[in-house]
Design an enzyme around this catalytic site. Structure first.
Site, short mmCIF file in Angstrom:
data_model
loop_
_atom_site.label_atom_id
_atom_site.label_comp_id
_atom_site.label_asym_id
_atom_site.label_seq_id
_atom_site.Cartn_x
_atom_site.Cartn_y
_atom_site.Cartn_z
N HIS A 129 0.85 -0.96 -0.12
CA HIS A 129 0.10 0.04 0.21
C HIS A 129 0.84 1.18 0.13
O HIS A 129 2.06 1.13 0.12
CB HIS A 129 -0.93 0.19 1.18
CG HIS A 129 -0.15 -0.11 2.37
ND1 HIS A 129 0.24 -1.34 2.91
CD2 HIS A 129 0.17 0.88 3.42
CE1 HIS A 129 0.83 -1.09 4.06
NE2 HIS A 129 1.09 0.25 4.16
N ARG B 272 -2.81 17.12 4.44
CA ARG B 272 -3.67 15.66 4.64
C ARG B 272 -3.11 15.20 6.14
O ARG B 272 -2.06 15.22 6.31
CB ARG B 272 -3.26 14.81 3.59
CG ARG B 272 -3.74 13.49 3.96
CD ARG B 272 -3.02 12.46 2.92
NE ARG B 272 -3.30 10.97 3.32
CZ ARG B 272 -2.57 10.35 4.39
NH1 ARG B 272 -1.83 10.50 4.86
NH2 ARG B 272 -2.70 8.94 4.51
#
Length: 542
Positions: free
Chosen positions: A465, A475
């Site tokens: 990932h 973020r």
């Protein structure tokens, strides 16, 4: 045959039953059959998803999710323990007594099946690679040894919860200990003595039991000649020891094998030549290597009942395995509190979690990390609000409970590392200027960021990932690692919780909340709401 017996042991017929009931639109029975199968197969991913769908159907009630195969003694034992946990010894006693009586009856039923058909014995011999190799004497001795071995295994079979692979150690002695303690609490000293004397039949040198016995005798004030151990327990222990004596003889002189399931067997019953090997086997008991298995605080069946939480994407929808997306773990107000916590910590100069490095990944983004301990320290110093630090702790436990419920319902998970990390656009390279997008990238699947969204997945090679570069704005994510190994649990989490407790309470106040363990979801902080006072609207996609 053995294949059919194994299928029934795994409760496979209930998997087919739930499909049939569903097609017949008998949803109550379908949910019950699904739950019955799921209890014995908690790692069955498809059934997890089916259970989630049943939970959301209007014709299914919470009472529908019942185990149609729960042995009565387990239900009685669990009910008794629940009453004891609430300090209701008087209410617990009849349930604990019923559990013991039913356990002994189940042992007798199991023992009666040990002299089964010859066909089953032949199958067992073939599976174990043994067989009758000799004359009549050897055949009789082999048959009787198998019968005794089977009878000795019955206690372990009865002590194994549905869906578990290992028995509860010392199941019968544990019940006797609970009984004598409960009787003592309500003042039934004669019954307390009877049960503690029964416990001492298993462990005659147990110091706690001997101390309790002395206390009961002193409180009674006079000797009771007829008072002794329970007759049913006396019969059980004497019979079991007699069988063990025969089996150890067979091991020593006839080449038989025997794995004693009981840790309470007296050393005098074991041939001296076998004691060292048995001691090594005892030290390697499988349940010693397995983490304790308390009743989970959150079962998967409870996940969708938590306020605002929905399963948005399962492994199939994410084109992989051992991965899921859940929404609604945080309200917008809670997201705001954590974002403010990260901002305040950054302004205070805190950058924890990177071991002093400016950036762990790239020079083109600014990283700001905050661990739970650093957040607690800043809160104690007044540099950040205590509400944000407390929420950080509570949310990490909320995520742990949900992750365990979905991925590891039969094995406790522990927090290994908790990290609130923010990435901001810095001085991007030309290639990064066009990189915009998902919160998490998994093979063949992309998940967009959203307040309160949990992306959970196993850490093996099945789930490589990554996160796309940040090219504008900021973020923030709460990253959490989990482990099965209790020795690797996050010590900073506990230190942070202690720091946030504040000053000690005055004498006389309730001190139950000083338990250092993680709090169950039912005792977590109230969910913060948005300005309108409403929980977030979650779009269901399952």
């Amino acid at each position: 045959g053995s294949a059919v017996r194994d299928a029934f042991r795994r409760r496979e017929p209930y998997n087919y039953l739930q499909r049939a009931y569903y097609q017949l639109k008998k949803l109550d029975l379908a949910a019950a059959a699904a739950h019955t199968f799921f209890v014995a197969n908690p790692a069955h991913l498809q059934m997890r998803e089916d259970m989630a769908k049943y939970r959301r159907m209007s014709g299914v009630r919470p009472q529908s999710f019942r185990d149609l195969e729960t042995p009565p003694y387990w239900a009685a034992f669990d009910t008794g323990l629940e009453h004891l946990g609430r300090q209701e010894a008087g209410l617990a006693l009849p349930w604990l007594e019923e559990a013991l009586q039913e356990s002994l009856a189940q042992v007798e039923s199991c023992r009666a099946g040990c002299e089964g058909p010859e066909e089953q014995e032949r199958e067992a011999e073939e599976e174990e690679g043994t067989g009758s190799q000799g004359g009549l004497y050897e055949a009789i001795a082999g048959h009787w040894t198998r019968v005794l071995q089977c009878r000795q295994r019955c206690v372990g079979d009865v002590a194994t919860r549905p869906g578990r692979s290992l028995p509860v150690p010392d199941f019968l002695p544990t019940q006797l200990r609970r009984l004598h303690e409960a009787h003592a609490q309500v003042g039934n000293l004669s019954q307390a003595m009877e049960n503690v004397l029964s416990f001492l039949l298993f462990y005659p040198e147990d110091e706690a039991a001997k101390t309790a016995l002395d206390r009961y005798q002193a409180q009674l004030g006079e000797p009771r000649p007829g008072l002794g151990p329970r007759e049913d327990i006396q019969r059980f222990v004497l019979r079991s020891l007699g069988e063990k004596r025969q089996l150890y003889y067979a091991v020593e002189h006839l080449g038989a094998s025997f794995k004693d399931p009981d840790p309470w067997t007296p050393a005098a019953f074991i041939p001296e030549a076998l004691r060292e090997k048995l001691r090594e086997d005892q030290e390697k008991r499988p349940w010693d290597d397995e983490p304790p298995q308390p009743k989970p605080l959150t079962h998967w069946k409870d996940v969708l009942l938590m306020e605002g939480v929905t399963l948005t994407q399962d492994a199939r929808q994410l084109n992989g395995s051992e991965r899921a997306v859940l929404d609604g773990l945080l309200t917008p107000a809670e997201c705001g509190v954590l974002l403010q916590l990260a901002k305040d910590a950054a302004e205070a100069g805190a950058r924890s979690g990177y071991r002093g490095r400016r950036s762990p990944h790239t020079p083109h983004e600014r990283f700001e990390g905050l661990t739970v301990l650093k957040a607690a320290q800043l809160a104690r110093a007044g540099a950040v609000g205590s509400q944000g630090a407390q929420l950080l702790l509570e949310v990490s436990e909320r995520v742990r409970s949900l992750t365990q419920a979905y991925f590891s319902p039969d094995r406790p998970l522990h927090l290994s590392f908790t990290h609130l990390v923010c990435r901001s656009w810095g001085s991007p390279s030309p290639s990064q200027e066009t990189s915009k997008g998902p919160l998490q990238a998994l093979p063949s699947a992309q998940v967009r960021p959203r307040c309160g969204r949990l992306v959970a997945f196993s850490s093996g090679v099945e789930n490589p990932h990554g996160v796309w570069a940040v090219t504008r704005g900021r973020r923030c994510a709460l990253a959490l690692w989990h482990t099965w190994a209790p020795e690797h649990r996050e010590q900073e989490w506990m230190e942070a919780k202690e720091l946030l407790r504040g000053p000690e309470k005055d004498e006389g106040e309730d001190v139950a909340s000083r338990d250092p363990g993680p709090e169950p979801p039912s005792r977590r902080l109230p969910r913060l709401q948005d300005k309108a006072g409403k929980p977030p609207r979650i779009r269901e996609e399952l």
